[in-house]
Write a protein that holds these residues in place. Sequence first.
Motif, short mmCIF file in Angstrom:
data_model
loop_
_atom_site.label_atom_id
_atom_site.label_comp_id
_atom_site.label_asym_id
_atom_site.label_seq_id
_atom_site.Cartn_x
_atom_site.Cartn_y
_atom_site.Cartn_z
N GLY A 74 31.31 30.31 27.18
CA GLY A 74 32.90 30.29 27.10
C GLY A 74 33.45 31.71 27.04
N GLY A 75 32.68 32.54 26.35
CA GLY A 75 33.10 34.06 26.56
C GLY A 75 33.55 34.65 27.86
N GLN A 76 32.70 34.24 28.70
CA GLN A 76 33.01 34.51 30.48
C GLN A 76 33.93 33.85 30.89
OE1 GLN A 76 29.08 33.25 32.15
NE2 GLN A 76 28.51 35.42 31.97
N ALA A 77 34.50 32.73 30.41
CA ALA A 77 35.86 31.98 31.07
C ALA A 77 36.70 32.67 30.26
CB ALA A 77 35.41 30.66 30.74
N THR A 78 36.60 33.11 28.99
CA THR A 78 37.77 33.80 28.25
C THR A 78 38.08 35.09 28.84
OG1 THR A 78 37.11 32.51 26.32
CG2 THR A 78 38.38 34.39 25.92
N ALA A 79 36.93 36.01 29.12
CA ALA A 79 37.15 37.24 29.64
C ALA A 79 37.84 37.22 31.00
CB ALA A 79 35.77 38.04 29.72
N GLY A 80 37.27 36.11 31.84
CA GLY A 80 37.98 35.93 33.27
C GLY A 80 39.41 35.46 33.09
N LEU A 81 39.85 34.70 32.08
CA LEU A 81 41.24 34.39 31.76
C LEU A 81 42.04 35.61 31.42
CD1 LEU A 81 42.93 31.80 31.78
CD2 LEU A 81 42.39 31.64 29.31
N ILE A 82 41.70 36.45 30.45
CA ILE A 82 42.08 37.67 30.35
C ILE A 82 42.20 38.46 31.39
CG2 ILE A 82 41.95 39.61 28.84
CD1 ILE A 82 40.68 37.98 26.37
N CYS A 83 41.07 38.83 32.06
CA CYS A 83 41.39 39.72 33.38
C CYS A 83 42.51 39.08 34.31
CB CYS A 83 40.00 39.94 33.90
SG CYS A 83 39.02 40.91 32.96
N SER A 84 42.42 37.90 34.34
CA SER A 84 43.40 37.20 35.46
C SER A 84 44.80 37.73 34.90
CB SER A 84 43.23 35.72 35.61
OG SER A 84 41.71 35.70 36.16
N ILE A 85 45.00 37.35 33.49
CA ILE A 85 46.26 37.32 33.13
C ILE A 85 46.84 39.09 33.27
CG2 ILE A 85 47.63 37.59 30.82
CD1 ILE A 85 46.11 34.95 30.08
N LEU A 86 45.68 39.93 32.84
CA LEU A 86 46.11 41.18 33.14
C LEU A 86 46.53 41.69 34.62
CD1 LEU A 86 43.50 42.90 30.67
CD2 LEU A 86 45.97 42.77 30.33
N ALA A 87 45.66 41.24 35.48
CA ALA A 87 46.03 41.52 36.88
C ALA A 87 47.41 40.87 37.40
CB ALA A 87 44.97 40.51 37.63
N LEU A 88 47.57 39.65 36.83
CA LEU A 88 48.84 39.02 37.26
C LEU A 88 50.18 39.92 36.56
CD1 LEU A 88 48.73 35.27 36.58
CD2 LEU A 88 49.17 36.44 38.53
N VAL A 89 49.92 40.64 35.35
CA VAL A 89 51.10 41.43 34.81
C VAL A 89 51.21 42.71 35.57
CG1 VAL A 89 51.50 42.94 32.94
CG2 VAL A 89 50.70 40.66 32.55
N VAL A 90 49.94 43.37 36.00
CA VAL A 90 49.85 44.64 36.87
C VAL A 90 50.64 44.28 38.12
CG1 VAL A 90 48.47 46.13 38.27
CG2 VAL A 90 47.95 45.69 35.68
N ALA A 91 50.28 43.16 38.90
CA ALA A 91 50.79 42.70 40.03
C ALA A 91 52.31 42.56 39.95
CB ALA A 91 50.00 41.50 40.48
N VAL A 92 52.80 41.83 39.03
CA VAL A 92 54.08 41.54 38.96
C VAL A 92 54.99 43.05 38.68
CG1 VAL A 92 56.00 40.36 37.45
CG2 VAL A 92 54.08 39.22 38.35
N PHE A 93 54.49 43.72 38.03
CA PHE A 93 55.12 44.88 37.52
C PHE A 93 55.21 45.89 38.88
CE2 PHE A 93 54.29 49.53 36.55
CZ PHE A 93 55.46 49.64 35.71
N LEU A 94 53.91 45.93 39.49
CA LEU A 94 54.09 46.57 40.60
C LEU A 94 55.04 46.09 41.79
CD1 LEU A 94 50.24 47.73 41.20
CD2 LEU A 94 52.66 49.21 40.60
N ILE A 95 55.09 44.64 42.12
CA ILE A 95 55.87 44.19 42.96
C ILE A 95 57.38 44.29 42.65
CG2 ILE A 95 56.89 41.84 43.59
CD1 ILE A 95 54.06 40.84 43.76
N VAL A 96 57.71 44.48 41.46
CA VAL A 96 59.14 44.70 40.96
C VAL A 96 59.51 46.05 41.19
CG1 VAL A 96 60.52 44.94 38.91
CG2 VAL A 96 59.24 42.64 39.23
N HIS A 97 58.63 47.10 40.92
CA HIS A 97 58.92 48.42 41.19
C HIS A 97 58.83 48.65 42.49
CE1 HIS A 97 58.59 48.72 36.67
NE2 HIS A 97 58.99 49.89 37.09
N VAL A 98 57.88 48.49 43.24
CA VAL A 98 57.96 48.67 44.99
C VAL A 98 59.16 48.08 45.41
CG1 VAL A 98 56.59 48.15 46.81
CG2 VAL A 98 55.61 49.04 44.92
N GLY A 99 59.50 46.69 44.92
CA GLY A 99 60.67 46.11 45.73
C GLY A 99 62.06 46.72 45.27
#
Length: 138
Positions: free
Chosen positions: A74-99
Motif C-alpha cells: 500500500g505504501g507504493q500506491a500511496t507514494a504513487g498517489l502523492i507523486c501524481s498529485i504533485l505532478a498535477l499541481v506542477v502541471a497546472v501551475f505551469l499551464i497557468v503561467h505559460v498561458g
Amino acid sequence: MGATEPAYSAQPRHADPSRPHNGLGVAALVIGVASLVAGLSFLLFPLALLGGLVGLIIGIIALAGGRARGATNGGQATAGLICSILALVVAVFLIVHVGTWAARNTSTFTRFDKCIVKANDRAAVATCISNFANDVRR
C-alpha cells in the motif's frame, strides 16, 4: 574425507504464505514518479498533466482494491498517489503561467510572425529574432 554433506529433504520447502502484492500500486508509483519528472522538466508539463491524471486514478483504485484484498504494498500506491498529485499541481501551475505569458505577449508574437514573413535573408531573420527576444524580456 571426513567432510559431511548437507542433508537435503525430499519434501519441498514452502515459504510462509504471504499477502498478495498490488500491481496497480506499482503502476501508480511508476506513473506518478514519471509524471513528476515530466512536470519538473518544464517542457514536458503537458505530459505531466496527462500522466498525473492517470496516476491519480490508478493510485486511488490501487489503494481501494489493495485494502480490500489485503495487499502488502500500500505504501507504493500511496507514494504513487502523492507523486501524481504533485505532478498535477506542477502541471497546472505551469499551464497557468505559460498561458498568461503567451496571452500578454500576443502582439509580440504577431510582430515576430510578420517580421519573419518579410525577411529576405539570414540577417533579416536574425534581426527579427533579436527584436522578439528584446520584446519578450520587457
